[in-house]
Enzyme design. Structure first.
Site, PDB file in Angstrom:
ATOM      1  N   MET A 148       0.855  -1.183   0.000  1.00  0.00           N
ATOM      2  CA  MET A 148       0.000   0.000   0.000  1.00  0.00           C
ATOM      3  C   MET A 148       0.893   1.235   0.000  1.00  0.00           C
ATOM      4  SD  MET A 148      -3.214  -1.138   2.408  1.00  0.00           S
ATOM      5  CE  MET A 148      -2.281  -1.731   3.783  1.00  0.00           C
ATOM      6  N   GLN A 179       4.332  -5.751  -6.853  1.00  0.00           N
ATOM      7  CA  GLN A 179       3.238  -5.212  -7.670  1.00  0.00           C
ATOM      8  C   GLN A 179       3.756  -4.113  -8.590  1.00  0.00           C
ATOM      9  OE1 GLN A 179      -0.019  -2.472  -6.498  1.00  0.00           O
ATOM     10  NE2 GLN A 179      -1.348  -4.220  -6.982  1.00  0.00           N
ATOM     11  N   CYS A 187      -5.729   0.917  -9.193  1.00  0.00           N
ATOM     12  CA  CYS A 187      -5.416   2.199  -8.561  1.00  0.00           C
ATOM     13  C   CYS A 187      -6.081   3.341  -9.337  1.00  0.00           C
ATOM     14  CB  CYS A 187      -3.911   2.407  -8.506  1.00  0.00           C
ATOM     15  SG  CYS A 187      -3.457   3.997  -7.793  1.00  0.00           S
ATOM     16  N   HIS A 219     -10.643  -6.425  -6.070  1.00  0.00           N
ATOM     17  CA  HIS A 219     -11.164  -5.483  -5.075  1.00  0.00           C
ATOM     18  C   HIS A 219     -12.645  -5.322  -5.409  1.00  0.00           C
ATOM     19  CE1 HIS A 219     -10.734  -1.250  -3.030  1.00  0.00           C
ATOM     20  NE2 HIS A 219     -11.729  -1.948  -2.540  1.00  0.00           N
ATOM     21  N   GLY A 224     -11.170  -6.257  -0.139  1.00  0.00           N
ATOM     22  CA  GLY A 224     -12.017  -5.090   0.109  1.00  0.00           C
ATOM     23  C   GLY A 224     -12.862  -5.230   1.360  1.00  0.00           C
ATOM     24  N   GLY A 225     -12.541  -4.429   2.368  1.00  0.00           N
ATOM     25  CA  GLY A 225     -13.388  -4.354   3.560  1.00  0.00           C
ATOM     26  C   GLY A 225     -13.352  -5.567   4.465  1.00  0.00           C
ATOM     27  N   ARG A 236      -6.141  -2.629   4.780  1.00  0.00           N
ATOM     28  CA  ARG A 236      -6.123  -1.694   5.908  1.00  0.00           C
ATOM     29  C   ARG A 236      -6.195  -2.377   7.261  1.00  0.00           C
ATOM     30  NH1 ARG A 236     -10.571   1.968   3.022  1.00  0.00           N
ATOM     31  NH2 ARG A 236     -11.127  -0.133   2.382  1.00  0.00           N
TER      32      ARG A 236
HETATM   33  C1  LIG Z   1      -2.727   4.026   1.816  1.00  0.00           C
HETATM   34  C2  LIG Z   1      -3.139   2.978   0.824  1.00  0.00           C
HETATM   35  C3  LIG Z   1      -2.323   2.695  -0.253  1.00  0.00           C
HETATM   36  C4  LIG Z   1      -2.695   1.713  -1.176  1.00  0.00           C
HETATM   37  N1  LIG Z   1      -1.829   1.389  -2.172  1.00  0.00           N
HETATM   38  C5  LIG Z   1      -2.132   0.350  -2.986  1.00  0.00           C
HETATM   39  C6  LIG Z   1      -1.183  -0.119  -3.948  1.00  0.00           C
HETATM   40  O1  LIG Z   1      -0.060   0.374  -4.050  1.00  0.00           O
HETATM   41  N2  LIG Z   1      -1.567  -1.143  -4.750  1.00  0.00           N
HETATM   42  C7  LIG Z   1      -2.798  -1.744  -4.644  1.00  0.00           C
HETATM   43  O2  LIG Z   1      -3.082  -2.692  -5.374  1.00  0.00           O
HETATM   44  N3  LIG Z   1      -3.690  -1.324  -3.753  1.00  0.00           N
HETATM   45  C8  LIG Z   1      -3.383  -0.304  -2.919  1.00  0.00           C
HETATM   46  N4  LIG Z   1      -4.293   0.095  -1.979  1.00  0.00           N
HETATM   47  C9  LIG Z   1      -5.621  -0.551  -1.951  1.00  0.00           C
HETATM   48  C10 LIG Z   1      -5.605  -1.796  -1.062  1.00  0.00           C
HETATM   49  O3  LIG Z   1      -4.671  -2.736  -1.552  1.00  0.00           O
HETATM   50  C11 LIG Z   1      -6.968  -2.459  -1.045  1.00  0.00           C
HETATM   51  O4  LIG Z   1      -7.313  -2.857  -2.339  1.00  0.00           O
HETATM   52  C12 LIG Z   1      -8.065  -1.551  -0.492  1.00  0.00           C
HETATM   53  O5  LIG Z   1      -7.625  -0.774   0.610  1.00  0.00           O
HETATM   54  C13 LIG Z   1      -9.287  -2.378  -0.093  1.00  0.00           C
HETATM   55  O6  LIG Z   1      -8.906  -3.417   0.799  1.00  0.00           O
HETATM   56  P1  LIG Z   1      -8.992  -3.258   2.405  1.00  0.00           P
HETATM   57  O7  LIG Z   1     -10.408  -2.834   2.718  1.00  0.00           O
HETATM   58  O8  LIG Z   1      -8.634  -4.609   2.946  1.00  0.00           O
HETATM   59  O9  LIG Z   1      -8.013  -2.219   2.792  1.00  0.00           O
HETATM   60  C14 LIG Z   1      -3.937   1.046  -1.035  1.00  0.00           C
HETATM   61  C15 LIG Z   1      -4.750   1.339   0.066  1.00  0.00           C
HETATM   62  C16 LIG Z   1      -4.358   2.289   0.975  1.00  0.00           C
HETATM   63  C17 LIG Z   1      -5.273   2.570   2.168  1.00  0.00           C
END
Ligand SMILES: Cc1cc2nc3c(=O)[nH]c(=O)nc-3n(C[C@H](O)[C@H](O)[C@H](O)COP(=O)(O)O)c2cc1C
Length: 322
Positions: A1, A53, A83, A154, A195-196, A217
């Site tokens: 991330m 990635q 993204c 996602h 996601g979530g 997250r």
């Molecule tokens: C600060 C931040 C940076 C992120 N950077 C990336 C990234 O570099 N590549 C990616 O595929 N997803 C990135 N994401 C998205 C997460 O990988 C994920 O798809 C998204 O937060 C939903 O999943 P979660 O609810 O488990 O966080 C980022 C999310 C956050 C909060």
């Protein structure tokens, strides 16, 4: 991330689970090819298994970067098709590629031809006014035909016009059913849901419908949850019995990295959420946040922060003995 995770974070997370596959943040092909490569994609073998990635949409550049990833020892190379940032849209990669499945297929085919490690794709269920049924099917068709090893989805759309990247992680509604249907329609394609997902218990429930779950997250903000991954998902013991032991196991790494020029805060910023609902958890966070940023701060700061956390098990043992 991006801006959150880095190699220090992955080293720390690896002390909490041996089995989870860890991913780097997105690194663009331009950065891999022309940037300070060792700083951008160098990692400690102890972090393995790790996937790199990539962000890009030029098949030849992606193939070169995949080769570099394989030579660095990465276990997998993943293409970002999720993204939504403006910068990424200008570069014609990330989520806007949901509108160009043919090009994504060409990218995957070029990467597959360059390496023998798995090549995977992380995408959304659609963008803007796309129909998620058709958009995700088209993406899956393209990447399967190109030989992709896994599709990570996602489970929400990205709205490229009008929402910030942060809003695009929360506002478009989650649709787990769409990801389940993708898997049901393609039993041979490994599908990972993202996601979530707030807990390892929730992740396990999704595994009734998909092959894997990616946590972002929740894993970052509440790293103690990762201690449940090996026992609950893989039926194996966790690498450490608790958060305190994992933090103690981080000490030698900190000493080594500080000696090599790292700043303490660069490592301990990832550890702030290690304790939750334990007396002293706030004092732990506060001590690290204020002391680890000071010039010359060393591993003792983490030891002092740990001393502020009440050890529940020690207390229980004490009570039992009394
Ligand atoms: C600060 C931040 C940076 C992120 N950077 C990336 C990234 O570099 N590549 C990616 O595929 N997803 C990135 N994401 C998205 C997460 O990988 C994920 O798809 C998204 O937060 C939903 O999943 P979660 O609810 O488990 O966080 C980022 C999310 C956050 C909060």
């Amino acid at each position: 991330m991006m801006d959150w995770t880095d190699r220090h974070c992955r080293f720390f997370h690896r002390l909490l689970t041996r089995r989870a596959l860890l991913y780097t943040e997105m690194v663009t092909t331009g950065a891999v090819l022309h940037g300070d490569r060792q700083r951008l994609i160098g990692f400690d073998p102890a972090e393995q298994p790790v996937a790199l990635q990539l962000g890009g949409s030029d098949p030849a550049a992606l193939a070169r970067c995949a080769r570099i990833a394989a030579d660095y020892g990465y276990s997998e190379v993943n293409l970002n098709v999720g993204c939504p940032s403006d910068r990424v849209q200008e570069g014609r990669f990330g989520a806007c590629l949901m509108a160009e499945p043919k090009l994504v297929g060409e990218c995957v085919a070029a990467m597959k031809a360059a390496v023998s490690i798995p090549v995977t794709v992380k995408c959304r269920i659609g963008i803007d006014d796309q129909d998620p049924e058709a958009a995700l099917d088209a993406m899956a068709d393209a990447v399967v035909a190109a030989g992709a090893d896994t599709l990570i989805v996602h489970a929400r759309k990205a709205w490229l016009k009008g929402l910030s990247p942060a809003e695009n992680r929360d506002i478009p509604p989650l649709d787990y059913g769409r990801v389940y249907r993708l898997k049901a329609a393609r039993p041979d394609l490994p599908v990972v849901l993202n996601g979530g997902v707030a807990s390892v218990e929730d992740a396990r429930a999704h595994l009734a419908h998909v092959d894997g779950v990616m946590m972002g997250r929740a894993a970052y903000r509440e790293p103690w949850r990762l201690l449940a991954v090996d026992p609950l998902i893989f039926g194996e013991t966790a690498p450490h019995v608790g958060p305190r032991e994992a933090a103690e196991a981080l000490m030698p790494y900190i000493a080594r990295e500080l000696a090599a020029g790292a700043r303490l805060h660069a490592i301990t910023r990832h550890v702030l959420g290690l304790f939750q609902a334990v007396p002293g958890a706030r004092a732990f966070r506060r001590h690290l946040a204020t002391e680890a940023v000071k010039p010359g701060a060393c591993a003792d700061v983490l030891a002092d922060a740990l001393a502020r956390v009440l050890d529940r098990r020690a207390e229980t043992a004490h009570t039992a003995a009394a």
